[in-house]
Scaffold this active site. Structure first.
Site, mmCIF file in Angstrom:
data_model
loop_
_atom_site.group_PDB
_atom_site.id
_atom_site.type_symbol
_atom_site.label_atom_id
_atom_site.label_comp_id
_atom_site.label_asym_id
_atom_site.label_seq_id
_atom_site.Cartn_x
_atom_site.Cartn_y
_atom_site.Cartn_z
ATOM 1 N N PRO A 9 40.421 -19.080 6.770
ATOM 2 C CA PRO A 9 41.140 -18.353 7.812
ATOM 3 C C PRO A 9 40.499 -18.433 9.193
ATOM 4 O O PRO A 9 39.281 -18.349 9.325
ATOM 5 C CB PRO A 9 41.134 -16.899 7.307
ATOM 6 N N ASN A 10 41.360 -18.622 10.169
ATOM 7 C CA ASN A 10 41.010 -18.639 11.602
ATOM 8 C C ASN A 10 40.260 -19.894 12.045
ATOM 9 O O ASN A 10 39.970 -20.052 13.228
ATOM 10 C CB ASN A 10 40.199 -17.383 11.995
ATOM 11 N N ARG A 17 38.504 -20.390 19.778
ATOM 12 C CA ARG A 17 38.107 -19.108 19.190
ATOM 13 C C ARG A 17 36.624 -18.837 19.485
ATOM 14 O O ARG A 17 35.761 -19.603 19.038
ATOM 15 C CB ARG A 17 38.309 -19.218 17.672
ATOM 16 N N TYR A 22 31.286 -20.286 18.158
ATOM 17 C CA TYR A 22 31.714 -21.411 17.311
ATOM 18 C C TYR A 22 31.791 -22.745 18.044
ATOM 19 O O TYR A 22 32.052 -23.775 17.418
ATOM 20 C CB TYR A 22 33.073 -21.084 16.669
ATOM 21 N N ASN A 73 34.401 -24.284 4.248
ATOM 22 C CA ASN A 73 34.023 -23.176 5.110
ATOM 23 C C ASN A 73 35.029 -22.071 4.803
ATOM 24 O O ASN A 73 36.174 -22.131 5.248
ATOM 25 C CB ASN A 73 34.075 -23.560 6.589
ATOM 26 N N ALA A 76 35.950 -15.791 6.770
ATOM 27 C CA ALA A 76 35.683 -14.401 6.388
ATOM 28 C C ALA A 76 35.815 -14.164 4.882
ATOM 29 O O ALA A 76 35.257 -13.183 4.361
ATOM 30 C CB ALA A 76 36.622 -13.474 7.156
ATOM 31 N N GLU A 97 28.987 -25.197 0.878
ATOM 32 C CA GLU A 97 29.557 -24.144 1.729
ATOM 33 C C GLU A 97 28.973 -24.341 3.133
ATOM 34 O O GLU A 97 27.754 -24.471 3.273
ATOM 35 C CB GLU A 97 29.093 -22.794 1.139
ATOM 36 N N HIS A 99 28.842 -22.938 7.165
ATOM 37 C CA HIS A 99 29.150 -21.960 8.215
ATOM 38 C C HIS A 99 28.624 -22.499 9.530
ATOM 39 O O HIS A 99 27.460 -22.900 9.610
ATOM 40 C CB HIS A 99 28.517 -20.593 7.919
ATOM 41 N N SER A 101 28.228 -20.785 12.335
ATOM 42 C CA SER A 101 27.283 -19.821 12.920
ATOM 43 C C SER A 101 26.223 -19.430 11.894
ATOM 44 O O SER A 101 26.359 -19.715 10.699
ATOM 45 C CB SER A 101 28.051 -18.578 13.386
ATOM 46 N N ARG A 106 23.976 -12.334 11.772
ATOM 47 C CA ARG A 106 25.024 -11.672 12.548
ATOM 48 C C ARG A 106 25.257 -10.263 11.998
ATOM 49 O O ARG A 106 24.339 -9.657 11.456
ATOM 50 C CB ARG A 106 26.286 -12.548 12.539
HETATM 51 C C1 DQA Z 1 32.171 -18.607 9.665
HETATM 52 C C2 DQA Z 1 31.448 -17.258 9.653
HETATM 53 C C3 DQA Z 1 32.354 -16.181 9.109
HETATM 54 O O1 DQA Z 1 31.673 -14.923 9.120
HETATM 55 C C4 DQA Z 1 33.588 -16.033 9.968
HETATM 56 O O2 DQA Z 1 34.459 -15.063 9.414
HETATM 57 C C5 DQA Z 1 34.278 -17.328 10.174
HETATM 58 C C6 DQA Z 1 33.477 -18.517 10.430
HETATM 59 C C7 DQA Z 1 31.324 -19.707 10.329
HETATM 60 O O3 DQA Z 1 31.709 -20.866 10.226
HETATM 61 O O4 DQA Z 1 30.310 -19.418 10.971
HETATM 62 O O5 DQA Z 1 35.498 -17.397 10.221
HETATM 63 O O6 DQA Z 1 32.419 -19.008 8.337
#
Ligand code: DQA
Length: 144
Positions: A9-10, A17, A22, A73, A76, A97, A99, A101, A106
């Site tokens: 998501p997102n 974003r 990011y 990835n 959330a 996996e 990420h 960030s 965080r």
């Molecule tokens: C993320 C970190 C997650 O906490 C966040 O909800 C994301 C991106 C990252 O790539 O750093 O959507 O997975």
């Protein structure tokens, strides 16, 4: 050989974003870079990509089991989604996996990770290049 890349998501909004977190690289740019990186393998894999904001779509795609390795990835979902965790646990291929960030540094809710125990390897805080690092990891993993 197929490598499946899933962005949850997102992540379709990468580039616009929260760029201070990011970065400015779009998901399209990342997929292009992954495909070109894959071509450096001795036997280049096909990189297939899905971005979805839907848990159901993600689980259905994983259930196809038609890939040799997975880069995901989970966005959330990482922090609470046991349905995605179970879908990953059902796989018997290497899973990385990623990420972008540094999730561990965080907010408190991002420091909870329900996915980590069922994946082969986690890359966090390397920016978009973490995806390329994931591919490098899989090259070694699949060769052994
Ligand atoms: C993320 C970190 C997650 O906490 C966040 O909800 C994301 C991106 C990252 O790539 O750093 O959507 O997975």
């Amino acid at each position: 050989m197929d490598i499946l890349v899933i962005n949850g998501p997102n992540l379709g909004m990468l580039g616009v974003r929260e760029p201070e977190i990011y970065g400015h690289t779009t998901l399209g740019d990342i997929v292009v870079a992954l495909r070109s990186h894959a071509r450096t393998w001795q036997q280049p894999p096909t990189v297939r990509h899905l971005q979805t904001d839907s848990v159901s779509r993600c689980i259905a795609r994983l259930a196809q089991r038609d890939f040799a390795a997975l880069i995901i990835n989970p966005g959330a979902w990482t922090h609470y989604c046991y349905a995605i965790r179970d879908a990953l646990a059902a796989l018997d291929v290497p899973i990385v996996e990623v990420h972008i960030s540094k999730v561990d540094q965080r907010e408190a809710f991002r420091q909870i990770n329900v996915i980590r125990e069922v994946v082969t390897h986690t890359i966090s805080g390397q920016g978009w290049r973490g995806y390329l690092e994931a591919l490098d990891f899989l090259e070694t993993q699949l060769a052994s």
